[in-house]
Design an enzyme around this catalytic site. Sequence first.
Site, PDB file in Angstrom:
ATOM      1  N   GLY A   1       0.708  -1.710  -0.098  1.00 15.22           N
ATOM      2  CA  GLY A   1      -0.012   0.044   0.044  1.00 15.22           C
ATOM      3  C   GLY A   1       0.820   1.712   0.575  1.00 15.22           C
ATOM      4  O   GLY A   1       1.888   0.846   0.513  1.00 15.22           O
TER       5      GLY A   1
ATOM      6  N   GLN B   1       3.155  10.108   0.774  1.00 17.67           N
ATOM      7  CA  GLN B   1       4.326   9.268   1.137  1.00 17.67           C
ATOM      8  C   GLN B   1       5.625   9.169  -0.274  1.00 17.67           C
ATOM      9  O   GLN B   1       6.801   9.450  -0.163  1.00 17.67           O
ATOM     10  CB  GLN B   1       4.473   7.120   1.164  1.00 17.67           C
TER      11      GLN B   1
ATOM     12  N   CYS C   1       5.413  -0.240   6.849  1.00 18.94           N
ATOM     13  CA  CYS C   1       5.390   1.282   7.004  1.00 18.94           C
ATOM     14  C   CYS C   1       6.649   1.661   5.679  1.00 18.94           C
ATOM     15  O   CYS C   1       7.801   0.955   6.376  1.00 18.94           O
ATOM     16  CB  CYS C   1       4.954   2.340   7.388  1.00 18.94           C
ATOM     17  N   LEU C   2       6.745   2.019   4.534  1.00 19.54           N
ATOM     18  CA  LEU C   2       7.456   2.264   3.320  1.00 19.54           C
ATOM     19  C   LEU C   2       8.459   3.294   3.948  1.00 19.54           C
ATOM     20  O   LEU C   2       9.790   3.811   3.690  1.00 19.54           O
ATOM     21  CB  LEU C   2       6.738   1.960   1.997  1.00 19.54           C
TER      22      LEU C   2
ATOM     23  N   HIS D   1      -4.491   2.505   7.480  1.00 18.80           N
ATOM     24  CA  HIS D   1      -3.541   2.390   7.429  1.00 18.80           C
ATOM     25  C   HIS D   1      -2.863   4.047   6.331  1.00 18.80           C
ATOM     26  O   HIS D   1      -2.652   5.033   6.926  1.00 18.80           O
ATOM     27  CB  HIS D   1      -2.370   1.271   7.308  1.00 18.80           C
ATOM     28  N   GLU D   2      -3.508   3.552   5.305  1.00 23.48           N
ATOM     29  CA  GLU D   2      -3.797   4.466   3.947  1.00 23.48           C
ATOM     30  C   GLU D   2      -4.727   5.959   4.155  1.00 23.48           C
ATOM     31  O   GLU D   2      -3.689   6.661   3.738  1.00 23.48           O
ATOM     32  CB  GLU D   2      -3.359   4.091   2.947  1.00 23.48           C
TER      33      GLU D   2
ATOM     34  N   HIS E   1      -2.609   7.776   6.501  1.00 27.28           N
ATOM     35  CA  HIS E   1      -1.500   8.474   5.713  1.00 27.28           C
ATOM     36  C   HIS E   1      -2.183  10.050   5.590  1.00 27.28           C
ATOM     37  O   HIS E   1      -1.688  11.439   5.666  1.00 27.28           O
ATOM     38  CB  HIS E   1      -0.902   8.154   4.655  1.00 27.28           C
TER      39      HIS E   1
HETATM   40 NI    NI Z   1       2.392   3.537   5.761  1.00 22.58          NI
END
Ligand code: NI
Length: 176
Positions: free
Chosen positions: A46, A51, A97-98, A139-140, A143
Amino acid sequence: MALRDILILPDKRLRLVSHPVDTIDRDVKTLVDDMFETMYRVRGIGLAAVQVGVPKRVVTLDVARRENEEEQQNPRVFINPQVVWSSDELSVYEEGCLSIPEINEDVERPAQVKIRYLDLDGKPQEADAEGLFATCIQHEIDHLNGILFIDHISKLKRDRIVKKFTKAAKRAREDA
Ligand code: NI
């Protein structure tokens, strides 16, 4: 398509609240293509546009990939996604998380959610999410509101993680 740089904690831009998308123009479509390319490259499931430094309410997701690798990709795009219902029942997933590489922590969230969003044609859609999909989309959406998964864990753990990444960023700056 092009790869985009993923912002890493403690980059302040990760705390921006993203703007709704008014029109799904060529820029948005290019952004989505780039997000998929970037997400697949780093084996993520995701990604939120913020991000990659674009504070627009755009999310790419592919939760099929984790189990099936290349074979069964299921790329999904969510524009202006919102949770319109969430279950009282909660579930715990070990999230990552990336933007916070190599950190995984248990996070508790509603087990099921109903979401509304626009697809790439600008059509309103609804989806019922459970399991990994539910966790990931929540989660997204976090963000898009400047919230990171570490905001859902204890302050002690969070402070330790932020400190570690702040130090690493400082070191990287000094080495540059
Ligand atoms: Ni994330």
